[in-house]
Motif scaffolding. Structure first.
Motif, PDB file in Angstrom:
ATOM      1  N   ASN A  86      32.243  63.458  50.532  1.00 18.04           N
ATOM      2  CA  ASN A  86      33.643  63.905  50.395  1.00 18.04           C
ATOM      3  C   ASN A  86      34.442  63.629  51.662  1.00 18.04           C
ATOM      4  N   LYS A  89      35.225  59.958  51.805  1.00 15.43           N
ATOM      5  CA  LYS A  89      36.275  59.563  50.855  1.00 15.43           C
ATOM      6  C   LYS A  89      37.651  60.039  51.316  1.00 15.43           C
ATOM      7  N   ASP A  90      37.707  61.239  51.905  1.00 12.81           N
ATOM      8  CA  ASP A  90      38.973  61.710  52.494  1.00 12.81           C
ATOM      9  C   ASP A  90      39.434  60.736  53.571  1.00 12.81           C
ATOM     10  N   LEU A  92      38.571  57.565  53.954  1.00 11.64           N
ATOM     11  CA  LEU A  92      38.955  56.271  53.398  1.00 11.64           C
ATOM     12  C   LEU A  92      40.342  56.329  52.764  1.00 11.64           C
ATOM     13  N   ARG A  93      40.633  57.434  52.064  1.00 18.31           N
ATOM     14  CA  ARG A  93      41.959  57.564  51.435  1.00 18.31           C
ATOM     15  C   ARG A  93      43.058  57.545  52.488  1.00 18.31           C
ATOM     16  N   SER A  94      42.916  58.367  53.542  1.00 17.77           N
ATOM     17  CA  SER A  94      43.983  58.446  54.542  1.00 17.77           C
ATOM     18  C   SER A  94      44.039  57.153  55.361  1.00 17.77           C
ATOM     19  N   HIS A  96      43.038  54.057  54.488  1.00 17.89           N
ATOM     20  CA  HIS A  96      43.554  52.927  53.704  1.00 17.89           C
ATOM     21  C   HIS A  96      45.063  52.998  53.574  1.00 17.89           C
ATOM     22  N   SER A  97      45.567  54.191  53.370  1.00 24.26           N
ATOM     23  CA  SER A  97      47.001  54.289  53.152  1.00 24.26           C
ATOM     24  C   SER A  97      47.778  53.981  54.429  1.00 24.26           C
TER      25      SER A  97
END
Length: 197
Positions: A86, A89-90, A92-94, A96-97
């Protein structure tokens, strides 16, 4: 060395109570037991040495904070892995954006990396398996990469993976099969001699 009694991270009811009654000792023991494993797992997601250290540190802070919520419904290892995944993934989300161009730079520089510049995490991962196969795994889309790594490199069962990733076991099996197919395709096309990068 220095501890008066052996303290192993177990997940029977007494073991859980013992872990939770002394979180400082528990986190030290968990880090000793799973530290390298978690670091390799995080590296498999973030693929970058400096960020691996940051995310791994966050994982252990979260384990420390949430230790009293662990109820032993899954194995301690599965619970720790799900926290680590988790966090990855948090991240990677932040990341990548915010940093697409940086990502491209890192990817190109990692492809041209000389042998002596390989990071300790990459070396550790390479010891787990042949480097050609590992590089191919690391290039898979994340949804296939994570199940392949958890199943083959971390020896989790499909049931454990479904708990860790919070998904249906049938989905895990499907992704494993597709991931294997993609690996076979990539490995056979690499052997075909096409060496354009």
């Amino acid at each position: 060395m220095g501890h008066s009694k052996a303290f192993h991270p177990t997940c029977d009811k007494e073991g859980i109570k013992e872990l939770q009654s002394n979180p400082a000792l528990a986190i030290e023991t968990i880090m000793d037991t799973y530290g390298d494993e978690i670091k390799r797992l995080v590296f498999a997601y973030v693929k970058n040495s400096a960020d691996t250290d940051d995310v791994t540190q966050e994982v252990f802070v979260t384990i420390y904070q949430k230790l009293n919520t662990f109820q032993g419904n899954s194995s301690l290892k599965s619970w720790i892995y799900s926290i680590a995944i988790n966090k990855c993934k948090d991240y990677l989300r932040s990341w990548h954006s915010r940093n697409k161009r940086l990502r491209e730079k890192l990817i190109t520089s990692s492809h041209t990396m000389k042998q002596e510049e390989i990071t300790p995490e990459e070396l550790a991962l390479e010891k787990d398996h042949s480097s050609e196969l590992l590089k191919t795994v690391m290039d898979l889309p994340i949804k296939y990469r994570e199940v392949i790594i958890l199943f083959y490199f971390k020896d989790l069962s499909t049931k454990e993976i479904s708990q860790v990733l919070d998904m249906n076991e049938a989905t895990v099996r499907t992704r494993l099969n597709r991931g294997r197919d993609k690996l076979k395709e990539c490995l056979s096309s690499n052997k075909g001699g096409a060496s354009h990068g």
